[in-house]
Write an enzyme that holds these catalytic residues in place. Structure first.
Site, short mmCIF file in Angstrom:
data_model
loop_
_atom_site.label_atom_id
_atom_site.label_comp_id
_atom_site.label_asym_id
_atom_site.label_seq_id
_atom_site.Cartn_x
_atom_site.Cartn_y
_atom_site.Cartn_z
N ASP A 1 5.18 3.24 10.69
CA ASP A 1 4.24 3.22 9.57
C ASP A 1 2.95 3.89 10.07
OD1 ASP A 1 2.34 2.66 7.61
OD2 ASP A 1 3.38 0.82 7.00
N ARG B 1 -13.84 -5.57 9.76
CA ARG B 1 -13.24 -4.29 10.14
C ARG B 1 -14.19 -3.16 9.77
NH1 ARG B 1 -7.40 -2.61 7.65
NH2 ARG B 1 -8.69 -2.60 5.79
#
Ligand SMILES: *Cc1c(COP(=O)(O)O)cnc(C)c1O
Length: 420
Positions: free
Chosen positions: A205, A380
């Site tokens: 991925d 993040r």
């Protein structure tokens, strides 16, 4: 407080940045808002609205169905562009279609069908949820064993731990090249080689890697991959995903959704399904042309930058986040929750803090810095190199320090919302 990284140093880095001029290729709007979430939704390229307008008015409005002979090739044409500029794959190995989740399902099912008696699937226990759910469904339906490999939340899955789990019963390994939470970057060549030694296949991925780090799919021996176009590739919210199948695998695999776009001689409209030769067999139905179109102007910018220069800048932006976190934020309970070695990290950095959710909210509203929150306690920060300035990162970390100093998140809601 250390002041050995004054704002002027960030300014100098911007002045010397060979990609600095590309910020103008994006719609920035509010220059004071620091956007560090390009790893979730990339910015709008400035050329995209006119490109879409032309497509809608001319392609659809005037040409109507006569546009289809061109449109029908777009998935392949864009796939080849992606292969050349971002994936290090050969022509005819990448096509843009469907979503990442759907492509993952198609390729995982195809690989499992081709795996003979092998009955084990391996996935990182911290893998992106959609990937784990898709695999859970496939494993249940086929009565396979899905092994969730424990991995470090900050450092990612270790090659040794993966190797130890690679028995000759393993059919398929699903792994992110760059982990969505920590940003941990895998060694694709080493993982592919380890899997190949036991006869297993790896389905990568690439969602958080593509457009941020150079991917040499051919050279690293990758067999299968999927990934998003709306993150670092800037093709817009929900833009179709891509899938990659190494040429040598294409004839051996069949995906489970037998739509007419995967049919040999599609417009003969024959009685029975027979998969097309080559990459076409991995398609299902009519491509969403309006959703595909923004990938062209987005790739123009990436092609001009060059993925190696994007990577070089991404590394330095990440190093700056790490350095400023260490210098400014540790006293307030923050800690870098990503690999410290830039060779082992993609283009985003996660920070641990027990109040990460409320901090990310207060940082966006009061600090005007958009990052995002990831469970359980991670903030993040993604510095997309095409449009993020060094001074943006400096400002973001300074505003975060100011917020921490006055505990400015205490009024922010701590309850979950529909989207984080
Ligand atoms: C963003 C992301 C996805 C998204 O999949 P969709 O089908 O587009 O919702 C999948 N996998 C990973 C690793 C991601 O980061």
């Amino acid at each position: 407080m250390r002041e050995d990284f004054p704002r002027s140093v960030a300014k100098e880095l911007d002045a010397a940045d060979p990609l600095a001029h590309l910020r103008d290729r994006f719609v920035i709007g509010d220059d004071d808002l620091v956007y560090l979430d390009g790893n979730s939704l990339g910015r709008l390229p400035a050329a995209t609205p006119a490109h879409l307008d032309r497509l809608v008015r001319q392609g659809w409005g005037e040409q109507l169905v006569r546009s289809w002979p061109t449109w029908i090739e777009w998935g392949h044409r864009l796939g080849d562009r992606l292969a050349a500029h971002a994936l290090g794959a050969r022509p005819g190995e990448v096509v843009v279609s469907d979503s990442t989740s759907v492509n993952l399902y198609k390729l995982a099912a195809a690989a499992l069908d081709a795996a003979g008696d092998r009955r084990t699937v391996l996935v990182d226990a911290e893998e992106f949820p959609s990937d784990r759910y898709v695999l859970q469904g496939l494993a249940e339906a086929r009565r396979l064993t899905l092994r969730m490999l424990p991995s470090d939340l900050d450092q990612g899955l270790r090659l040794d731990d993966l190797s130890a789990a690679l028995t000759d019963d393993v059919a398929l390994v699903v792994l992110s090249a760059v982990a969505y939470r920590s940003g941990a970057l895998q060694d694709l060549a080493a993982v592919n080689a380890a899997a190949r030694r036991v006869g297993a296949v790896v389905l990568w991925d690439l969602s958080h890697a593509v457009g941020a780090v150079p991917l040499a799919l051919s050279a690293t021996g990758a067999d299968l991959a999927v990934g998003c176009t709306y993150k670092y590739l800037n093709a817009g919210p929900g833009a179709p995903a891509f899938l990659y199948v190494r040429r040598e695998w294409q004839a051996r695999l069949r995906q489970p959704i037998q739509g007419w776009f995967g049919q040999r001689d599609q417009f003969v409209m024959g009685a029975d399904y027979e998969p097309a030769p080559g990459l076409d067999r991995f398609l299902v139905g009519t491509p969403p042309i309006l959703a595909l179109a923004p990938l062209d102007p987005a790739l123009d910018v990436l092609a001009e930058a060059g993925i190696d220069r994007v990577r070089a800048k991404g590394r330095r932006l990440g190093e700056m986040i790490v350095e400023l976190t260490d210098a400014w934020l540790t006293p307030y309970g923050f800690r870098v929750a990503s690999p410290r070695d830039p060779d082992r990290r993609g283009s985003h950095v996660s920070l641990y803090h027990p109040e990460a959710l409320r901090i990310s909210r207060a940082l966006a509203t009061d600090g005007r810095v958009v990052g995002d929150y990831r469970t359980p306690d991670r903030l993040r920060l993604g510095a997309a190199p095409l449009y993020t300035r060094y001074v943006d990162v400096w400002d973001a970390l300074r505003r975060l320090r100011d917020l921490a100093e006055r505990r400015g998140w205490e009024g922010a809601p701590g309850a979950p919302s529909r989207v984080t």
